[in-house]
Design a protein around this motif. Structure first.
Motif, mmCIF file in Angstrom:
data_model
loop_
_atom_site.group_PDB
_atom_site.id
_atom_site.type_symbol
_atom_site.label_atom_id
_atom_site.label_comp_id
_atom_site.label_asym_id
_atom_site.label_seq_id
_atom_site.Cartn_x
_atom_site.Cartn_y
_atom_site.Cartn_z
ATOM 1 N N ASP B 195 40.587 -54.779 -54.488
ATOM 2 C CA ASP B 195 39.996 -54.542 -53.177
ATOM 3 C C ASP B 195 38.523 -54.879 -53.185
ATOM 4 N N GLU B 196 37.925 -54.450 -54.281
ATOM 5 C CA GLU B 196 36.494 -54.629 -54.351
ATOM 6 C C GLU B 196 36.124 -56.099 -54.372
ATOM 7 N N LEU B 197 36.968 -56.834 -55.053
ATOM 8 C CA LEU B 197 36.750 -58.269 -55.128
ATOM 9 C C LEU B 197 36.669 -58.869 -53.734
ATOM 10 N N GLU B 202 33.279 -60.910 -49.089
ATOM 11 C CA GLU B 202 32.877 -60.893 -47.689
ATOM 12 C C GLU B 202 31.392 -60.547 -47.581
ATOM 13 N N ARG B 203 31.014 -59.571 -48.389
ATOM 14 C CA ARG B 203 29.625 -59.137 -48.319
ATOM 15 C C ARG B 203 28.688 -60.278 -48.727
ATOM 16 N N TYR B 206 28.313 -62.768 -46.052
ATOM 17 C CA TYR B 206 27.450 -62.231 -45.014
ATOM 18 C C TYR B 206 25.992 -62.326 -45.421
ATOM 19 N N GLU B 207 25.723 -61.927 -46.656
ATOM 20 C CA GLU B 207 24.334 -61.934 -47.098
ATOM 21 C C GLU B 207 23.745 -63.332 -47.138
ATOM 22 N N GLU B 208 24.618 -64.292 -47.419
ATOM 23 C CA GLU B 208 24.107 -65.649 -47.459
ATOM 24 C C GLU B 208 23.762 -66.169 -46.075
ATOM 25 N N GLN B 209 24.464 -65.602 -45.078
ATOM 26 C CA GLN B 209 24.179 -66.055 -43.722
ATOM 27 C C GLN B 209 22.857 -65.495 -43.206
ATOM 28 N N ILE B 210 22.608 -64.255 -43.582
ATOM 29 C CA ILE B 210 21.437 -63.624 -42.981
ATOM 30 C C ILE B 210 20.161 -64.001 -43.727
ATOM 31 N N PRO B 259 27.867 -70.461 -54.739
ATOM 32 C CA PRO B 259 28.809 -69.327 -54.657
ATOM 33 C C PRO B 259 29.740 -69.214 -55.864
ATOM 34 N N TRP B 260 30.249 -70.337 -56.369
ATOM 35 C CA TRP B 260 31.185 -70.234 -57.506
ATOM 36 C C TRP B 260 30.467 -69.723 -58.747
#
Lengths: 427, 516
Positions: B195-197, B202-203, B206-210, B259-260
């Motif tokens: 789940d955490e993965l 997702e997090r 998101y952080e990369e967008q902001i 990201p990878w």
């Protein structure tokens, strides 16, 4: 609880990791292999080896405390006679009571030691070596195989049914189980016919009929050929030595060849042998030594027995040509030749040798290498020898001839590499 | 006990093992372990492997599946050499903290060894994994094999896509920081790795967008027209500093990683986190398993399920396992966790059943409570090595082992014996020994403290020096270079005395050589 037998799982799970490790450490390993092969007897090379490489490229660093410095407390067992406040001289190495404790992964900055398999060792040894015209002749890595009879098998294709063996099994089974023979049944039937025609004893007729019924059932129960009788011819695929090579070693053994020169030549021959052995399933070696006359000899004699006489190179070439035409058909054999000499030759023989080489020997050969060996400390290289000058005239053409000079042992390997390197050989 | 002694036949004869014998023995052990000792275990899975497969498992840090990396090949090469030369035997077993709990046993073992191994791994370690609070908190026994499977395929898909060399560079750097990729303070709920993965992916997206101030390339000017240095407090807030989980910091904050690459850092970090409880409980874990196998085998012998000869074989290898050489013995290489763990657990059993007055004074809670197994089960579930020693090391055991404490001050010419096994020394020895098992002391405390946002984006690390023990110099340089490669800009390391706050030394800045 489950018990699972994993022993039959595919082995060599760590092979990929090992290859990565070898690749990573390649530079150091290649150097270590070269050092090893330079120092040791060439014959020992084919056995794989333990290799030590500096940890440099394969170190796995991590942040950790230095070995010394600061204040450290240790609690250790086994106090004998210390009391509170005893002072102990610092042990050498400053470990403080646990000096023998190694670093976490059990290795210090020493060399990293491990075993290279024979194949890995030789692969690196022959790294990027290529014989010229390798694709020529039947030099394929996939050796051809042909079937050879190897007994019988219970399974097989119908076409390889072993009829005689099958029938023999069937016969012995039929005898063992007492299957009635057809002629017995026939005889009984005839007898019944006779009895019926004679219209005799009905009791006897009954008995005979019962007997007949028994025989018939039995012959139906026991098949003539049962699956357990069936045998097939078994064939084993045996590789054919079509990828075969012969290596001619030619050496001048006249008095001018010193032990040192012979040693150099020997090393070159052995390296060549090893190399060919790797490329060909079957390698034969022919030793021809010459003074003013040439003779085929065994290896011991070739390297170790001494002989005196003049020097006539062409005799060796003639001998080689004779042996090749007698025993080694060019269509079936890849012929390699290596000649070692100190460069002396009787002047009048030069032109003869040249012609022989050009017209008769080189067309036979995949490769002909000429190694001129020299004394270790003598500066003889300034001037070209008789033979060198002679052969040089051929080296310029596109013939498969390579020539090199070697002075000491450590030069053998580079020369060898040069001779067979992918780059085109220059005289 | 006499009523439980039934005329049992031996469960096996001879040295050879087979699957039927293993099943029989397993059932007998289960009866004792679960029935009498009240151990709680994950379902067991026993896998029989060959010596080569054991070496394989060794080299990939004991896990049955692992991504590919040259360092595993290196360890395999060394282990193989040592094993072939007979310098080192192989472990009889490897056990994995997973559910079902997988134990590998070697085919070369005799039946008695298999019995010992089953009791040791499949029940002792298994119980510890299932019940110790550190494992419950930090590891997900159900998910670990799935996660490793994911990690393996992820790394190999990266290799396909970005090339071996690129992946190797990231892994090299990540491995160097493995010990600094651990969250030491637990979160509220147990981790479910899968789940955490998903959540963290997702997090991350998101952080990369902001907006992130770190990625600002245009210098900001304040009203006076000078470049504004973001205040230290703001920087700390922005970047969530200080951060001791360096891998985590790099994964989340490094400006240049793809990201990878972040995902690979994450994988290494997760695996490191998975092993963190094992590092903290080596003494207890081995002690528990050793105590359990000793109890079980004795009980089996008592019941007549093991013949005398086989029992002697067991005692022989058990004695080898718990052998503790003295400090001046050439074989001495630190305190044997099997020996100390086993001794302490036996000691607890003694205190619970047959305490002396001293024990009553030192351990009022447990002395003479008559329930040794319950006491031990509580200890196994609620402590780690450091707290376990601090709580349960008794004066009697200190005397028995003749423990003493030595102070090694580099400034002095001599070592000093500070405490021995007497009334004045017990407490000192106990706390010093506990500290020896405290990772906070044995591993250097290195934290990311600051980033120069306005200028060259230099990353500043701080080593909090305890007792003046510095970092190993040459390793330090290499690791800093690897960090610089991950960070993309220069890295600085300062060693600061933890007590006084004085700067002891500044390592020269290291610039990235081959950014990943």
């Amino acid at each position: 609880m489950n018990v699972i037998d994993r022993r039959l799982n595919p082995q060599g799970k760590s092979l990929a990791n090992r290859q990565r490790f070898l690749k990573r450490a390649k530079e150091q390993i290649v150097k270590a292999v070269r050092d090893a092969s330079a120092k040791r007897n060439i014959q020992d090379i084919e056995g794989g080896d333990k290799i030590a490489i500096p940890t440099g490229g394969v170190r796995e660093p991590s942040f950790h405390h230095a070995d010394r410095g600061g204040i450290r407390d240790y609690v250790v067992p086994g106090n004998k006679d210390y009391t509170e406040g005893t002072t102990i001289p610092r042990p050498q190495g400053g470990g403080g009571g646990r000096g023998s404790e190694g670093s976490a992964d059990g290795e210090g900055d020493d060399d990293f030691r491990f075993v290279l398999s024979k194949d890995e060792f030789l692969d690196i040894f022959f790294d990027d070596l290529e014989l010229p015209d390798l694709i020529k002749k039947r030099l394929r890595d996939t050796a051809s195989v042909s079937p050879v009879r190897a007994g019988y098998a219970r399974q097989g294709s119908p076409s390889s049914l072993a009829v005689v063996r099958t029938m023999r099994n069937s016969l012995s089974r039929r005898i063992a189980l007492k299957r009635p023979r057809p002629q017995d049944i026939e005889a009984l039937e005839q007898e019944i016919d006779a009895v019926m025609r004679g219209d005799e004893d009905p009791e006897r007729l009954d008995t005979l009929r019962q007997q007949l019924a028994l025989l018939v059932t039995r012959s139906q129960r026991i098949p003539f050929i049962d699956p357990i009788d069936v045998r097939y011819n078994r064939f084993e695929m045996v590789p054919q030595p079509v990828t075969q090579a012969v290596m001619f070693c030619l050496m001048d053994v006249s008095g001018s060849m010193t032990e040192h020169m012979k040693d150099l030549a020997k090393r070159f021959f052995m390296l060549l042998y090893l190399f060919l052995k790797r490329r060909y399933r079957h390698v034969e070696v022919v030793f021809i030594r010459h003074t003013h006359q040439a003779r085929e000899v065994d290896e011991q004699t070739f390297f170790f027995s001494t002989e005196t006489g003049g020097t006539v190179v062409s005799t060796a070439l003639v001998e080689m040509q004779r042996i090749a035409s007698e025993r080694f058909d060019v269509d079936k054999w890849n012929i390699y030749a290596a000649q070692a000499s100190d460069g002396d030759n009787t002047t009048s023989d030069n032109i003869h040798a040249l012609n022989l080489l050009e017209r008769d020997i080189l067309p036979l050969c995949q490769y002909y290498s000429y190694i001129e060996v020299a004394a270790e400390y003598e500066d003889g290289f300034g001037r070209e020898t008789e033979l060198w000058r002679t052969y040089k005239r051929l080296a310029k053409s596109s013939l498969p001839l390579a020539m090199r000079r070697v002075r000491n042992r450590s030069e053998i390997f580079p020369v060898f590499r040069d001779l067979f390197s992918t780059q085109k050989v220059a005289g | 006990m006499a009523d439980t002694l039934t005329a049992n036949e031996p469960l096996y004869t001879g040295a050879d093992w087979d699957f039927d014998k293993i099943k029989r023995v397993y059932d007998a052990i289960e009866q004792i372990a679960v029935g009498e000792m009240k151990l709680e275990i994950y379902r067991n899975q026993i896998e029989v492997i060959t010596a080569e497969q054991m070496l394989d498992a060794y080299s990939s840090i004991g896990m049955p599946l692992m991504y590919k990396h040259w360092s595993f090949g290196k360890h395999f090469a060394r282990d193989e050499l040592l094993y072939r030369k007979g310098l080192r035997g192989l472990a009889y077993e490897i056990v994995i903290n997973s559910s079902p709990c997988i134990s590998y046993i070697m085919e070369e073992n005799t039946m008695t060894m298999q019995t010992l191994v089953l009791a040791h791994a499949a029940f002792g370690h298994n119980h510890f994994f299932k019940n110790n609070h550190l494992f419950q908190q930090w590891t997900d026994a159900r998910g670990i094999l799935d996660y490793l499977d994911f990690a393996k395929s992820y790394v190999s898909s990266c290799e396909e896509r970005y090339g071996f060399a690129a992946v190797e560079r990231v892994l090299d750097a990540a491995h160097a920081l493995m010990n600094h990729g651990v969250h030491r303070y637990p979160r509220k709920r147990p981790l479910d790795l899968r789940d955490e993965l998903k959540r963290d992916r997702e997090r991350q997206a998101y952080e990369e967008q902001i907006y992130n101030d770190l990625w600002r390339t245009v210098p900001r000017k304040d009203e006076k027209g000078t470049l504004a240095a973001v205040a230290l407090a703001d920087r700390k807030k922005l970047l969530a500093l200080p951060e001791e989980n360096i891998l985590y910091f790099l994964e989340k904050r490094s400006p240049k990683l793809q990201p990878w690459q972040r995902e690979i850092l994450r994988i290494v970090r997760k695996i490191s986190q998975y092993f963190y409880p094992q590092k903290q409980t080596k003494l207890m874990n081995e002690g528990c398993a050793t105590f359990v196998h000793y109890k079980i085998l004795n009980r089996m012998h008592e019941k007549g399920q093991i013949e005398d000869g086989h029992f002697l074989e067991f005692l022989h290898s058990h004695t080898g396992v718990v052998f503790q050489p003295d400090f001046d013995d050439p074989r001495f290489s630190g305190i044997n966790p099997y020996a100390l763990g086993f001794a302490m657990m036996q000691d607890i059993e003694r205190i619970a059943t047959d305490p002396t007055d001293e024990d009553r004074a030192w351990f009022p809670d447990i002395a003479g409570n008559g329930e040794p197994m319950a006491t031990l089960r509580t200890a196994w579930s609620q402590y780690r090595d450091e707290s376990f020693v601090l709580q349960f090391l008794s004066p009697a055991l200190i005397r028995k082992l003749k423990l003493f404490k030595v102070k090694n001050d580099a400034a002095e010419s001599h070592l000093l014996v500070e405490a021995i096994h007497d009334d004045r020394g017990y407490k000192q020895i106990r706390s010093a020994l506990a500290r020896q098992y405290d990772l906070a002391y044995t591993e250097p405390d290195i934290q990311v403290v600051d980033v120069n946002l306005a200028g060259d984006r230099k990353l500043i690390l701080q080593h909090n020096v305890i007792n003046g023990i510095p970092l190993d110099e040459s390793n330090c340089k290499q690791v800093m270079r690897l960090i610089a490669n991950l960070w993309g800009y220069e890295v600085k390391l300062i060693e600061v005395d933890a007590r006084t706050g004085a700067t002891l030394r500044e390592h020269s800045d290291i610039a990235p050589t081959a950014p990943v």
